[in-house]
Design an enzyme around this catalytic site. Structure first.
Site, PDB file in Angstrom:
ATOM      1  N   LYS B  55     -60.572   1.120 -46.148  1.00  0.00           N
ATOM      2  CA  LYS B  55     -60.939   1.051 -44.734  1.00  0.00           C
ATOM      3  C   LYS B  55     -62.391   1.489 -44.528  1.00  0.00           C
ATOM      4  O   LYS B  55     -63.140   0.865 -43.777  1.00  0.00           O
ATOM      5  CB  LYS B  55     -59.944   1.877 -43.899  1.00  0.00           C
ATOM      6  CG  LYS B  55     -58.557   1.221 -43.870  1.00  0.00           C
ATOM      7  CD  LYS B  55     -57.413   2.108 -43.374  1.00  0.00           C
ATOM      8  CE  LYS B  55     -56.084   1.359 -43.570  1.00  0.00           C
ATOM      9  NZ  LYS B  55     -54.896   2.132 -43.133  1.00  0.00           N
ATOM     10  N   GLN B  99     -54.061   8.160 -41.536  1.00  0.00           N
ATOM     11  CA  GLN B  99     -53.389   7.392 -42.588  1.00  0.00           C
ATOM     12  C   GLN B  99     -51.917   7.800 -42.695  1.00  0.00           C
ATOM     13  O   GLN B  99     -51.606   8.976 -42.860  1.00  0.00           O
ATOM     14  CB  GLN B  99     -54.107   7.577 -43.934  1.00  0.00           C
ATOM     15  CG  GLN B  99     -53.501   6.757 -45.060  1.00  0.00           C
ATOM     16  CD  GLN B  99     -53.588   5.238 -44.816  1.00  0.00           C
ATOM     17  OE1 GLN B  99     -54.596   4.719 -44.346  1.00  0.00           O
ATOM     18  NE2 GLN B  99     -52.509   4.528 -45.117  1.00  0.00           N
ATOM     19  N   ASP B 122     -55.999   1.749 -34.279  1.00  0.00           N
ATOM     20  CA  ASP B 122     -54.977   1.331 -35.244  1.00  0.00           C
ATOM     21  C   ASP B 122     -53.654   1.004 -34.526  1.00  0.00           C
ATOM     22  O   ASP B 122     -52.711   0.504 -35.144  1.00  0.00           O
ATOM     23  CB  ASP B 122     -54.759   2.470 -36.261  1.00  0.00           C
ATOM     24  CG  ASP B 122     -54.140   1.992 -37.574  1.00  0.00           C
ATOM     25  OD1 ASP B 122     -54.393   0.832 -37.962  1.00  0.00           O
ATOM     26  OD2 ASP B 122     -53.415   2.778 -38.208  1.00  0.00           O
TER      27      ASP B 122
END
Lengths: 281, 281
Positions: B55, B99, B122
């Site tokens: 990422k 994450q 996200d």
């Protein structure tokens, strides 16, 4: 075979007795305090005024106070938001109901979403929907949550069943679908763009009519032995589903009136008492 | 008939070129500022470390800065929440990626939900999910949103189609179902408790595999001409769907690898640039 009648009216009455006991216990414990539901009515729509009145009456029946807020037809979004913020900040208010629909100049979604999560006893906020969807604590949207309570009271099995929800409105079809999914049903959501609706409905072990059109869903689209839930109500006492022929073929069915209808207000006051107990109790 | 290959890798590359241009324009306009994505990695899981690195690399490729936050394995919920609040308050941070998964002692849902809506690039918060579901502005959850972007890029028609989503996880199956519903598909959500899965999949005009089990969905469950989307990735380069036989029978198909996979990170950086433009631009 005669369908089991899912008697929402009876369940609502039984629940009101339990809620009366809980409210009385709270009062006793707190020296007279009851949960308080604030109801907001904007403008003079007679149907909305009737609904708000019915909700206030339900509070009265269980010994709970309500606070009536009536705002004029020309209320702006900003004015309504300010009122909601005031109610959010008021420690004596445990639940907030904003009667839908509000006049067209108001951003209804913004106003719904301004309601504090812990006071959203009608289950209308995006946050509450998201949390419910993810299995987090939140008050359920009143009508679909009322349907879930009704199905549960009659021990209707949902796990692994194919539930078909016809309709996808923010306060009915969408939350209904997610609640059924969280109860481990396989869920299909149909709507105005759905092709071959009868073929899809034919597969339903559980069918929920939530389209808002009188007897739109035909009895012969529904298989024998299905559980039939009709969330509609239209003049003449008909729902969204052609129910009459199903009384002999369905395994269970919500009558119109007296099925889903009474469970909506009942869920609102049920959740208001829950909220009150968290704050007062 | 050979299936149209939905080439996520190519679309991601093309999008990166566009994003590079947008980031360069922002830099020019602001005297050097770029959108910044903060990535949070808790603990030392090698797969998670690799994802976070990928990422960060994607940010670098489009000329955007990222801020790497690495926390020890024994981090508590409170410590992680404090870090997220700090990033929420930092005006130089435009997006926050936490994450998944975090170590078991952490309340991951609480931490996801602490991310400010406008930095949730996200798409993991309950609020963002609720808003997306209701058609309100919110960043979509990266993988399902990436799938929607891929289908759109290839002009795959969804309206009125029967889409079957297999899987109901918070960051894949559930948001996927709601996005397809909002695109006017009829949507069925299947999962581990679903009975007769092959019969339901047989009806799918669009099938999305999101179960996390290698080739769990068999090719012969899928009808000729279906659009096949495989969100899985397993060792040996297989997905959740038995894809090989479908290359001749499906109308369109996402390859594994190179289909859905590249679109997830691409959507993350796409939404980070959007967020940066709102604040810097």
């Amino acid at each position: 075979m005669s369908a089991l009648i899912l008697d929402g009216k009876a369940l609502a009455q039984k629940t009101e007795e339990e809620l009366s006991t809980r409210v009385a216990a709270l009062k006793e414990k707190s020296g007279g305090q009851t949960p308080i539901l604030a109801t907001i009515l904007v403008g003079g729509d007679p149907a909305s005024a009737t609904y708000v009145k019915m909700k206030g009456n339900a509070c009265t029946r269980i010994g709970m106070d309500s606070m009536k807020v009536e705002l004029p037809e020309e209320t702006t979004t900003e004015e309504l938001l300010a009122k909601i913020e005031e109610l959010n900040a008021n420690p004596n208010v445990h639940g907030i109901l904003l009667q839908h629909p509000v006049p067209a100049q108001i951003d209804e979604r913004a106003c719904f979403d301004a309601i504090a999560l812990e006071k959203d006893v009608d289950g209308v906020t995006c946050l509450g929907f998201g949390r419910m969807s993810m299995g987090e604590e939140a008050y359920g949207c009143a009508t679909p949550k009322g349907i879930m309570r009704l199905l549960e009271a009659y021990d209707i099995e949902l796990e692994g069943k194919h539930a078909v929800v016809v309709g996808r409105s923010p306060i009915l079809g969408k939350p209904m679908a997610l609640m059924l999914l969280n109860a481990n049903a396989t869920v299909t959501i149909c709507h105005s763009r759905t092709q071959n609706l009868p073929d899809i409905i034919k597969q339903a072990d559980v069918i929920v009519g939530a389209v808002g059109k009188p007897e739109f869903i035909k009895a012969d689209w529904i298989k024998d032995g299905a559980v039939v839930v009709d969330a509609g109500y239209h003049p003449g006492g008909v729902g969204d589903i052609e129910l009459e022929p199903l009384k002999e073929r369905a395994s269970a069915l919500t009558p119109v009136p007296g099925g889903v209808g009474p469970m909506t207000i009942n869920t609102l006051i049920y959740q208001s008492v829950d909220s009150g107990e968290k704050k007062i109790g």
